[in-house]
Design an enzyme around this catalytic site. Structure first.
Site, short mmCIF file in Angstrom:
data_model
loop_
_atom_site.label_atom_id
_atom_site.label_comp_id
_atom_site.label_asym_id
_atom_site.label_seq_id
_atom_site.Cartn_x
_atom_site.Cartn_y
_atom_site.Cartn_z
N ARG A 1 0.81 -1.22 0.00
CA ARG A 1 0.00 0.00 0.00
C ARG A 1 0.84 1.27 0.00
O ARG A 1 0.33 2.35 -0.28
CB ARG A 1 -0.96 0.00 1.19
CG ARG A 1 -2.18 -0.88 0.98
CD ARG A 1 -3.18 -0.70 2.09
NE ARG A 1 -2.80 -1.44 3.29
CZ ARG A 1 -3.28 -1.20 4.51
NH1 ARG A 1 -4.15 -0.23 4.70
NH2 ARG A 1 -2.89 -1.92 5.54
N ASN B 1 -5.88 -4.72 19.31
CA ASN B 1 -4.53 -5.27 19.47
C ASN B 1 -3.54 -4.42 18.68
O ASN B 1 -3.74 -4.16 17.49
CB ASN B 1 -4.50 -6.72 18.96
CG ASN B 1 -3.11 -7.30 18.95
OD1 ASN B 1 -2.30 -6.99 19.82
ND2 ASN B 1 -2.83 -8.16 17.99
N ALA C 1 39.19 47.42 -6.87
CA ALA C 1 37.96 46.91 -7.48
C ALA C 1 38.20 46.54 -8.93
O ALA C 1 38.96 47.18 -9.66
CB ALA C 1 36.86 47.96 -7.40
#
Length: 454
Positions: A15, A170, A422
């Protein structure tokens, strides 16, 4: 008294509609069967036998770190037959054996200890774990006599009209006196609608032999088994609520407990605040006074005290004290982020060490690097760590300033107290106290636009 357990894990789980054996589907980050094994270990039960069948090798591989024993059920002929397959595990032993199911991950330490103690204190030959359900559906029923003593267990498919109305069910989990169980297994038969050997029939046989059988009633949540993806989601929700409640009781603040997903092995310190839509996985440790804003995923990582994380992913790494991460940062495995570090927006760090006080504020990639203390990385910096074949290391010393849009082409070293202009592409060592400029000189061509009709 000697205690051992058998875990039934041979079922096909059709399943589940999955190629993964049912027992190995995860609930809150851990395989269902490993939840059961770990709970039993917390009860100081050393001898654990797992009955395997369908997907046996995968189940073995998924549980081998738990150091359990295995019995093989080659044909699935019922729960009684599964226990018969474990007879060699039980032979020569005296004491108590508990039987649990590998798809029942919600069993708790408290219930396991309660089952054993109730069984042994009352000197029962068998004790059944039961629960009361308003809608028992297809569970087997506990049938009691006029003195309210357990007489037998009847499987749902074999119930008559009166038995099917019984609400005590159970769980499929039991304690047995080992010698009593062994003497009874040979008396089982498969004269039932399914042609299977039911372990439940052992109860009726023991009663007919004048043996004492008891039952312990526990909440339904404890005995919920998983047989489908829908039931897997139910188990996940139940366990997640338990986990979140435990953390809140330990001093964690969960803004919305229904929308925080914390795996079972995670540790979180007091006064840490966790907002909704966070996923915290594996063996993650988050220490005191942290703030985890929405949209984070943290896995197998250590987050030290007073850290703030926003909308970021941290995998298999360490984040030091008083550090901020994010938003939208990605810290990849084997990274060590120091104390009082800033890892800003759209920063990616991979397998690197970042020293205390360093700021990597935005739009930067650092991979396979060792970065010192109090450095500053400008926007758009890239550690170019891959040459198309191999990864290489970059080392950046303390107090270095890396200008915006810099490429550090590995392997390369930038020593301490340096500046990089930079737009530079650095391919050679930058010595201490130097300014590195690695870019083409700007040239302005006057009136170029007019001349070229642009």
């Amino acid at each position: 008294m000697y205690k051992c357990t058998i875990i039934l894990a041979a079922g096909q789980g059709s399943r589940m509609k999955s190629d993964i054996p049912k027992m190995l589907h995860k609930v809150c980050g851990k395989e269902m069967i490993n939840h059961v094994i770990d709970t039993l270990r917390k009860c100081d039960i050393e001898d654990i036998d797992v009955v395997i069948g369908n997907g046996a090798e995968k189940v073995k591989a998924g549980t081998e770190s738990r150091k359990v024993q295995y019995s093989v059920q080659k044909e699935q002929l019922g729960t009684g037959h599964a226990v018969m397959c474990a007879e060699d595990f039980l032979k020569g032993k005296k004491g108590t054996v508990a039987i649990f199911v590998g798809d029942g991950p919600l069993i708790t330490k408290t219930t396991v200890e309660k089952l054993f103690s109730y069984h042994e204190e009352n000197q029962y030959s068998a004790t059944i774990l039961t629960s009361i359900m308003e809608n028992p559906a297809k569970y087997g029923r506990i049938i009691r006599n006029e003195e309210n003593q357990v007489e037998k267990i009847v499987e749902f498919k074999d119930c008559n009209e009166e038995e099917v109305k019984v609400k005590e069910i159970n769980s499929g989990m039991y304690c047995f006196d080992i010698e009593s169980l062994l003497s009874t297994l040979s008396k089982l038969n498969n004269n039932n609608n399914q042609g299977e050997y039911y372990l439940t029939d052992v109860i009726e046989i023991l009663k007919k032999e004048g043996k004492k059988v008891g039952a312990v009633d526990v909440p339904v949540d404890e005995i919920t088994a998983v047989n489908s993806k829908v039931e897997l989601a139910v188990a996940e929700e139940i366990m997640r609520k338990r986990i979140n409640k435990k953390h809140m009781e330990n001093g964690v603040i969960l803004i919305d407990p229904n929308n925080v997903y914390i795996n079972c092995d995670v540790e979180i310190g007091k006064d840490t605040i966790i907002y909704p839509n966070n996923v915290i996985e594996g063996k993650t440790v988050i220490k005191d006074n942290c703030t985890i804003y929405p949209g984070c995923r943290i896995k197998d990582s250590v987050i030290e005290e007073n850290v703030t994380i926003q909308s970021s992913v941290i995998m298999e790494s360490t984040v030091g004290k008083e550090t901020t991460v994010g938003p939208f940062a990605y810290i990849r495995p084997q990274s060590v982020i120091g104390n009082k570090v800033k890892i800003g927006d759209f920063v990616e760090v991979k397998k690197s060490q970042i020293g205390d006080g360093t700021k990597i504020s935005h739009l930067t990639y650092i991979g396979d690097a060792e970065v010192g203390k109090n450095c500053n990385f400008g926007c758009g910096t890239v550690v170019v760590n891959y040459d198309g074949v191999n990864k290489h290391k970059t080392i950046v010393g303390d107090n270095s300033f890396i200008g915006c849009n810099t490429n550090l082409v590995s392997p390369v070293e930038v020593e301490s107290n340096t500046y990089i202009a930079a737009g530079s592409t650095i391919t050679e060592k930058v010595p201490e106290n130097a300014l590195a400029i690695a870019r083409a000189r700007q040239i302005n061509k006057e009136n170029w636009v007019k001349k070229n009709n642009k």
